[in-house]
Scaffold this motif. Sequence first.
Motif, PDB file in Angstrom:
ATOM      1  N   TYR A  34       0.619  -1.285  -0.022  1.00  0.00           N
ATOM      2  CA  TYR A  34       0.220   0.019   0.019  1.00  0.00           C
ATOM      3  C   TYR A  34       0.675   1.270  -0.047  1.00  0.00           C
ATOM      4  N   GLY A  35       2.460   1.140  -0.128  1.00  0.00           N
ATOM      5  CA  GLY A  35       3.149   2.333  -0.074  1.00  0.00           C
ATOM      6  C   GLY A  35       4.134   2.262  -1.016  1.00  0.00           C
ATOM      7  N   THR A  36       3.781   1.604  -2.396  1.00  0.00           N
ATOM      8  CA  THR A  36       4.601   1.455  -3.498  1.00  0.00           C
ATOM      9  C   THR A  36       5.158   2.709  -4.075  1.00  0.00           C
TER      10      THR A  36
ATOM     11  N   GLN B 125       8.984   3.305  -0.840  1.00  0.00           N
ATOM     12  CA  GLN B 125       8.361   2.113  -0.399  1.00  0.00           C
ATOM     13  C   GLN B 125       8.928   1.391   0.621  1.00  0.00           C
TER      14      GLN B 125
ATOM     15  N   ASN C 107       2.416   8.326   6.035  1.00  0.00           N
ATOM     16  CA  ASN C 107       3.653   8.534   4.884  1.00  0.00           C
ATOM     17  C   ASN C 107       4.942   9.178   5.590  1.00  0.00           C
TER      18      ASN C 107
ATOM     19  N   GLY D 130      -4.896   7.308   4.047  1.00  0.00           N
ATOM     20  CA  GLY D 130      -3.358   7.353   3.852  1.00  0.00           C
ATOM     21  C   GLY D 130      -2.780   6.020   3.975  1.00  0.00           C
ATOM     22  N   TYR D 131      -2.974   5.252   5.103  1.00  0.00           N
ATOM     23  CA  TYR D 131      -2.532   4.252   5.527  1.00  0.00           C
ATOM     24  C   TYR D 131      -2.634   2.995   4.504  1.00  0.00           C
TER      25      TYR D 131
ATOM     26  N   GLY E 297      -3.744   3.779   1.547  1.00  0.00           N
ATOM     27  CA  GLY E 297      -4.100   4.180   0.187  1.00  0.00           C
ATOM     28  C   GLY E 297      -5.463   4.283  -0.730  1.00  0.00           C
ATOM     29  N   THR E 298      -6.300   4.580   0.192  1.00  0.00           N
ATOM     30  CA  THR E 298      -7.842   4.364  -0.455  1.00  0.00           C
ATOM     31  C   THR E 298      -8.097   5.675  -0.817  1.00  0.00           C
TER      32      THR E 298
END
Length: 790
Positions: free
Chosen positions: A362-364, A368, A606, A762-763, A765-766
């Motif tokens: 979820y943080g690509t 990342q 982030n 944010g956690y 990425g929605t």
Amino acid sequence: MQGLNCRKRRLLAGAAVGLVLGSVVPAMAQQAVNAGQVSATGTGAAAPVSGATAQPTQEKVFHSNQTVRVLDRAQMDAAGPVGGVAQALSYTPGALVVGYGNSGATKYTINLNGVNQGWGGYGGQTTAGALGVTFDGVPIVDPATNLWQSPTLPQLSMIQNTNVTYGPGNSVDRWYSNVGGSVEFTPLQPTAKPGGGVEMTYGSYDQKNIDFNLRTGDYHGWSTILAGGAGNGNSFRTGTDGFTNPSEDYAIYLKTVKTFQAGSFEFGGYAASSSGYRSQVIPTTANPAITVNGQPGAQLYSQQTSGYYSTLPFASYDKKDYNKMWLLYGRENIRLDDSTTLHNLTWYMHISREHSRLTDVYGTGPQQNEFNNPHTNTIGDKLWLTEELPFNTVNVGGYYIHAVYNSRNNFYNPADGGDKGLVNIGGKIRSGYFNQDDAALFVQDDIHPIPMLHITPGIRFVGYQTAYSNMASQDFSFAPGVVLSSQCPVTGASTPGNTKDQGASCDNHQSRTAVEPSIDVSINPLPWLSLYGGYEETTRAPQMGGGGGLFQSVDPTSYHLAQVQYYQLGFKTHVRHLGVLNHFLFGAAYFHLRYAKQEIDTTLANGNTVAASGTSVYNGVNMFLDDNPVYQLHVFANASVQSAKYTSYITGGIAYDGSPVSYVPAATANVGTYYDILVHHILIQPRGWVQFVGSQHIFNNVTVAPSNQTMPAYGTLNLAVKATVPLHLPGGFGTRWLDLKLTALNVLDRQYNAYEYISSGGYFGTPTGGYTLAYPGAPFTIYGTVGLRF
């Protein structure tokens, strides 16, 4: 009958002599042999040598002009045999302890009457780092970040007692972060006679632990203790692929005390290392955009769908946290004459942590992965004199502390050419150095014109100084094509680039001073009644580091000290023996805390930080009780009712005045009992205790502000049984003691969340936020422990 009573007295007296890594047969068994009240550190062979740090007695707590709660060995055992010191602290009045693991190896945030300390990824509370924490009297809170790393004290068995003082406290005892209170973790102490013990535990989720202590006893005025422990195991939260999120820890401690006619000096050393995989927050309800592998159509990740205690599989999220501390200290207490004593405390501390995230579906992108490895080196000295006069006891002195904190962090991606020390295009870095100097001078006078009255005025002159420099360009290597973007919060100048430096391009230096007055009064109108109250002021330097805040993204000329005003009014009753009141101690106190001019930073998923400012006000009542209604039975209880709100809270130019302070339970309570039964020379002790945490408001990351939404109250039932078996060795080797213990926590297996917040999206990425994310509390766990004392 007389012979039976003699044998019973010999057995129980023996049981009270040794330690099992700080454990002893509780006070009631000791009273059964008519030995009088005995502190949890034991008596006889296990009594601390003169000059060591003794557990405060009930009489000392009773006569104190502060609200003080002391947790002895039996109450600390309520945290379980693999719990760390943070879990034990949850059994004090008004305490809330939140973590994501089930042992002392992982991180916890502690909250005392709404004021918090430590961090474990739990945002939305008031300014972090607002409680003082000491180890054997040495401050172990980072002077620059004001934060304490709970995994640096993972082995609860090494702790003799825990003392909690509510509010800033007396001038002579106060450190640089004692806003809402202070916590002292006193380790096992050198003893007058030699002894030792070893203990092994195994339990749920493959948790294993071994700990020991060895005591030389007094030899020509020298006495030494060596203690240590190590543990590892799995989390109660398991990935959908079966990954168990394991953790591990170890700690070692050595202390020597030398006593002589004019006083004593001591040397101590401590080292600890803990690590554990980080469990993620979990949606309380299903969200179509959140799956276990980040792909549409895959299994939904939530407490409703993938399992209440589930986590993402290892291939989707891989982050491990490491925390380390080394501490060396020396202390001298020297009587210069019949009325004057010189005290000196000198220490060096190194603390470090490491966050290593290698995968996050979820943080690509170019940020990342994360390698966060900050550290702090601290030296300090506190020197003061105590002058005992006929109607006064005066303390005068001061301390100076110097710390250097490095905030190093690198968000990178190997696919873009990055590595732990190599910055890639599109990455994000910081490596600021904060030189922090804290100093204080204090005078305190305990005026007692008559024995029943004590008036204690005090004043502190404090100074804080911070110097910042950015060394990111020197501390990292850079992949081809990297151009750092930078900005100076003082001038507003900025330089564009393709890779973000979270630090400031301009160095800066700021210093502030303040005066902290206080006055406390206690009176004993009756031998069993103490009335006390007081007013105290203190200040706190703003928190440094992280991905923003002062010097880095906020103009350092706005550097200001938080202002604290604390009122309390209470009473204590202490009865040695009267009917069912035996070694009875009860206390209740009203408190009012105003915490103004706060710099409240919220770190987002982030790694960026959102700044806010505010003033919060807290009101409530703390209560505690200890009693031995009959000589085999001991009862303890702790409770608090409280409320808190922001009289001002501003973030992003929007005011949220009047909002409730998040994560302040309306009430907390715990009550427990243990009973001593003698069966064929075996001392059996069943124990039971319940713990309750009331409803609390949660934080909203959409607005980055407190909300009116609440999370439910919860409670747990816990049981244990301990058997102490005397082992009579032949050949004149005397008696040893075998301890067998079974501990069951949350025996009703209640499902509850220990922490919740409203996500901005944010956690995971929605595209939208507004849903609730949570950390669940631990389910039913059970542990077996075998120990040998000598």
